[in-house]
Structures are given as structure tokens and as C-alpha cells.
Design an enzyme around this catalytic site. Structure first.
Site, PDB file in Angstrom:
ATOM      1  N   HIS A   1       0.797  -1.126  -0.021  1.00 26.03           N
ATOM      2  CA  HIS A   1       0.125   0.036   0.008  1.00 26.03           C
ATOM      3  C   HIS A   1       0.858   1.461   0.076  1.00 26.03           C
ATOM      4  O   HIS A   1       0.664   2.278  -0.510  1.00 26.03           O
ATOM      5  CB  HIS A   1      -0.777  -0.052   1.140  1.00 26.03           C
ATOM      6  CG  HIS A   1      -1.650  -1.211   1.072  1.00 26.03           C
ATOM      7  ND1 HIS A   1      -1.795  -2.136   2.248  1.00 26.03           N
ATOM      8  CD2 HIS A   1      -2.938  -1.331   0.521  1.00 26.03           C
ATOM      9  CE1 HIS A   1      -2.708  -2.966   2.122  1.00 26.03           C
ATOM     10  NE2 HIS A   1      -3.680  -2.477   1.210  1.00 26.03           N
TER      11      HIS A   1
ATOM     12  N   GLY B   1      -2.622  -1.828  -7.331  1.00 27.40           N
ATOM     13  CA  GLY B   1      -1.525  -2.867  -7.376  1.00 27.40           C
ATOM     14  C   GLY B   1      -1.965  -3.613  -8.368  1.00 27.40           C
ATOM     15  O   GLY B   1      -2.632  -4.223  -8.678  1.00 27.40           O
TER      16      GLY B   1
ATOM     17  N   GLN C   1     -17.984  -7.078  -1.214  1.00 25.79           N
ATOM     18  CA  GLN C   1     -17.221  -7.775  -2.098  1.00 25.79           C
ATOM     19  C   GLN C   1     -16.487  -8.892  -1.514  1.00 25.79           C
ATOM     20  O   GLN C   1     -15.655  -9.938  -2.071  1.00 25.79           O
ATOM     21  CB  GLN C   1     -15.785  -7.113  -2.530  1.00 25.79           C
ATOM     22  CG  GLN C   1     -14.799  -6.494  -1.486  1.00 25.79           C
ATOM     23  CD  GLN C   1     -13.867  -5.526  -2.087  1.00 25.79           C
ATOM     24  OE1 GLN C   1     -14.059  -4.361  -2.221  1.00 25.79           O
ATOM     25  NE2 GLN C   1     -12.708  -6.038  -2.148  1.00 25.79           N
TER      26      GLN C   1
END
Length: 292
Positions: A38, A150, A62
Site C-alpha cells: 500500500h 497494485g 465484495q
């Protein structure tokens, strides 16, 4: 650095920054439990923007497994210290009721291979509905010039990029290289749940990716044969993948030959921990352009 909980406060802070001449905003969406992966996104955002916003929100929509949601680490104080040290200006840490208020009835849904294969097939269609919906809400709340993700979550990057293009959200999506520990394991908030033994076994995942790339570099052009090479590395570590796929990096459609860049994607449980990783494998020079 400030922490805000509501969209109203977030926008007020950003309006004040823009009024002070700090107009370019970079955004890093996270679910917290921050690690070096992160922070590498934060540094990328810091290098290109006047203001860096980081969100911390464990998005319930999710998760397809209740245990995964309940077990997801929550450590806001530690996260805030890491974020400030990396150069974050503003943390947006809303409650679920701020993101999904009473009566909320809208879902952002993408169809096709981008959401129906790999993670979509393994975790169910609701997973990417949850991802797309919350990311759309966050992007609209922040109004960032660029948002940073990412490449470890390669499919998520493709889904978000497609959604932004389709909905006309004026935010550039930036995919940053997968951040890895010194031993090669892709950084993940889930890694802390690996036992020492399972951590060692998990290293077979990046080794499998490297073995696949080496096979292609050695001249192997059959995706089936390369699959066998990577599968053998996982099997040696006692890992049975949920999927080990060779797909087009843009469409996620399966490929048969390694004559163009190919995304090799792996998902596997090591002990009780589900891990994902991927790599784009380049063809041997001079073989590009063949039919996949």
C-alpha cells in the site's frame, strides 16, 4: 494529516486544498491493514500529485465468505501512522452507513470475461459487483485526478479501468508493479495469517510464475506445456491451485500459445489463507504476432 468520516467533510477538505492552489489529487483506495505494498502506491501518488487521499473501508459487499470479512484485520491507528509517514494528506475512513445509506439500491455490474473468469468464477459474480460499486462511489466522492492500484490484483485493475471508461468517470487509473517481500512473496494483508511452515510453502507461488516465464524464455510456446511446468512447482509444495490460468492481459480470454504477452494468474489456498499472484510473461523475441 487529517481523518474524515463523511463525504461532506472529505469534499470540504479537498475544496480548501484546491483553493490554496493544491489542485491535483491522487487517491489510494484500501481496506486498511496497510503494508509496504500500500505504501508503495502512496509514494507513487505522492510523486505525481499535490494532495494524496487514502481511503480505509472494509467493503462488506465484495466478500463472499463471512469468515473472510469478520477476520479481515482492522487497525486504524497503526494504519494512520503508516499513512502519515508515507505522505498521505487525508484519510477517508467512512462507516458502512456512509457508503451504503438506508435504501441504497444501486449496483455497478460489468459483464463478460473481465468479471466472470478467474476471481469472478472462484468467488462468484457478487464479488466484482461489490468492487465496482464501492470503487465507483469512492472515485466520485474523492474526485481524484488519478487513482493507484497494485498489479497483484490484475483483474481488479482491468475491471476498474473498464468501469471508469464506460461510466465516464474522469479519473486516470494507474497500475503499479506488484510489491514483493525479499523472498518474492507478493505482499498481502493476508500474509500475516500464514504459519511459518505455510509461509515457506507459499513461496512456491512466485516460483511457479518464474518457472513459467523461464519455460517460455527457453522456447516453449504451448500454454498447456507451460501450465504443466508451473503446476508441477505448486504440486511439489503440496499446493492445489483454485486456478492456474494463462490469459490475454487485456481481455482475460484463455490463450493456447505463448506468442504474445500472456498473463499467468494463480489463486491458491495455503493452509487457511487464500493467496493470489500473477505475472505477465513476454514471448521469445521474434515470435510475437501469432494467433492465440
Amino acid at each position: 494529516m487529517k481523518i474524515v468520516r463523511t463525504v461532506q467533510d472529505l469534499r470540504r477538505e479537498l475544496d480548501e486544498a484546491r483553493a490554496d492552489g493544491r489542485g491535483r489529487v491522487g487517491f489510494v483506495p484500501t481496506m486498511g491493514a496497510l503494508h509496504e505494498g500500500h505504501l508503495s502506491l502512496v509514494r507513487a501518488a505522492r510523486a505525481e500529485n499535490d494532495v494524496v487521499v487514502l481511503s480505509i473501508f472494509v467493503n462488506p459487499t465484495q466478500f463472499t465468505e463471512a469468515a473472510d470479512l469478520s477476520g479481515y484485520p482492522r487497525q486504524e491507528a497503526a494504519d494512520a501512522a503508516l499513512a502519515e509517514g508515507a505522505g498521505v494528506d487525508l484519510i477517508f475512513a467512512p462507516e458502512a452507513s456512509e457508503v451504503y445509506p438506508s435504501g441504497f439500491a444501486t449496483t455497478v455490474h460489468l459483464s463478460g470475461a473481465l468479471t466472470e473468469t478467474l476471481e469472478g468464477a472462484a468467488r462468484g459474480g457478487a464479488h466484482f459487483d461489490g468492487v465496482a460499486t464501492v470503487v465507483a462511489k469512492l472515485l466520485l466522492a474523492v474526485g481524484a485526478d488519478a487513482a493507484y492500484f497494485g498489479q497483484k490484483d490484475a483483474q481488479q485493475v482491468l475491471v476498474v479501468t473498464r468501469m471508469v471508461a464506460d461510466l465516464g468517470i474522469p479519473t486516470r487509473i494507474v497500475a503499479c508493479p506488484t510489491s514483493r517481500d525479499d523472498d518474492g512473496l507478493a505482499r498481502s494483508s493476508r500474509n500475516v495469517r500464514l504459519s511459518a511452515e505455510d509461509r515457506t510453502r507459499a513461496l512456491a507461488i512466485p516460483r511457479a510464475l518464474a518457472a513459467a516465464a523461464a519455460a517460455v524464455s527457453g522456447g516453449e510456446a504451448s500454454a498447456e506445456a507451460v501450465h504443466g511446468v508451473a503446476a508441477a512447482v505448486l504440486a511439489d509444495a503440496g499446493i492445489e491451485p483454485e486456478y492456474l490460468a494463462f490469459v490475454d492481459p487485456a481481455s482475460l480470454e484463455p490463450v493456447r500459445t505463448m506468442d504474445a504477452p500472456v498473463l499467468c494468474a494463480i489463486a491458491a489456498r495455503v493452509g487457511e489463507v487464500r493467496l493470489i499472484d500473477n505475472a505477465v510473461i513476454e514471448p521469445v523475441a521474434g515470435t510475437e504476432g501469432g494467433a492465440a
